[in-house]
Motif scaffolding. Sequence first.
Motif, mmCIF file in Angstrom:
data_model
loop_
_atom_site.group_PDB
_atom_site.id
_atom_site.type_symbol
_atom_site.label_atom_id
_atom_site.label_comp_id
_atom_site.label_asym_id
_atom_site.label_seq_id
_atom_site.Cartn_x
_atom_site.Cartn_y
_atom_site.Cartn_z
ATOM 1 N N GLN A 79 -2.836 -3.816 15.815
ATOM 2 C CA GLN A 79 -1.623 -4.414 15.254
ATOM 3 C C GLN A 79 -1.517 -5.912 15.514
ATOM 4 N N ASP B 72 -1.108 2.187 22.388
ATOM 5 C CA ASP B 72 -0.859 1.100 21.435
ATOM 6 C C ASP B 72 -0.917 1.592 19.991
ATOM 7 N N LYS C 79 -0.309 4.739 18.856
ATOM 8 C CA LYS C 79 0.460 5.948 18.514
ATOM 9 C C LYS C 79 1.535 5.681 17.465
ATOM 10 N N ASP C 80 1.999 4.450 17.354
ATOM 11 C CA ASP C 80 3.021 4.121 16.354
ATOM 12 C C ASP C 80 2.415 3.755 15.001
ATOM 13 N N PHE C 81 1.070 3.748 14.926
ATOM 14 C CA PHE C 81 0.409 3.345 13.683
ATOM 15 C C PHE C 81 -0.582 4.405 13.208
ATOM 16 N N GLN D 279 -0.473 6.761 11.001
ATOM 17 C CA GLN D 279 -0.608 6.943 9.556
ATOM 18 C C GLN D 279 -1.222 5.729 8.878
ATOM 19 N N SER E 233 -6.054 4.487 17.889
ATOM 20 C CA SER E 233 -5.986 5.529 18.919
ATOM 21 C C SER E 233 -7.216 6.420 18.917
#
Length: 275
Positions: free
Chosen positions: A64, A236, A238-240, A242, A248
């Motif tokens: 990110q 880091d 886990k929120d991305f 998709q 990850s």
Amino acid sequence: MTRGRPSGGSRTTAVLGVLAGLALLLVVLVVLFPGWFTPYPPERTDLRNVLQAPSPAHLLGTDQLGRDVLSRLLDGTRLSVAIAVFATAVGVLGGALIGLLSAIAGSRADSVLMRGVDVLLAFPELLLALLVVAVIGGGVVNTAVAIGIAAIPNYARLVRGQALLVLRSEYVEAARMLGVHPARYLVRHVLPNVSGPVVVLASIGAGTALITASGLSLLGLGPRPPQADWGAMVADGKDFLQLAWWISAAPGAAIVLLVVVVTLVGRGLQARVLR
């Protein structure tokens, strides 16, 4: 008399052991010389290349902040492996000390020590490590110490059992009757016989330590940013998942593969020790 040919299972085990040894050697090289393998500076950000998919320019994509995932993965190997090794050393030293004291002490002291070990064994290692981190705080050193303390009961049980077998043997009884100082037969007989099984358990336990360290980092209790660590890298990304699953997936796969490699090496050592 002809010597029997090795079975197919033995050959497969031997091949897997060689491959695991080569993979472990590669990991050691990455740990010692990370600059040889990282294509980009691990902490360099590039906001023009945020969340880029794997490509020839970035084999494992970017995260990110535009950082090269492969470079961070390889750089994080050093920290992840260091935590696992240091934690294993703490567990081995602490467990060996408790196990030997329990074996050579009287029955009352032995009972007290082993009841304490049994209480600690009732907790999963990750939960026990969480409790220790909650007391002493997070960070690289504290995380390694917490994981090592959580592993002490396993080594204490093993060392105690092996030491008792040796202390009850005929040659140690003969040494006692001849007036040999206890420290002498502990060093000459007990420790050499205990070291083999302990090394085997430590080689396998290093994989468990790696998983536990990654779990603590995933919960935010491991190394502090911007240090590259496999568990922190999984967190880091886990929120991305998709948009950029590779952030990850890459460290997660590395954790699994290294645990498999270490376990195979440990099983190989176990087969040699028990032969």
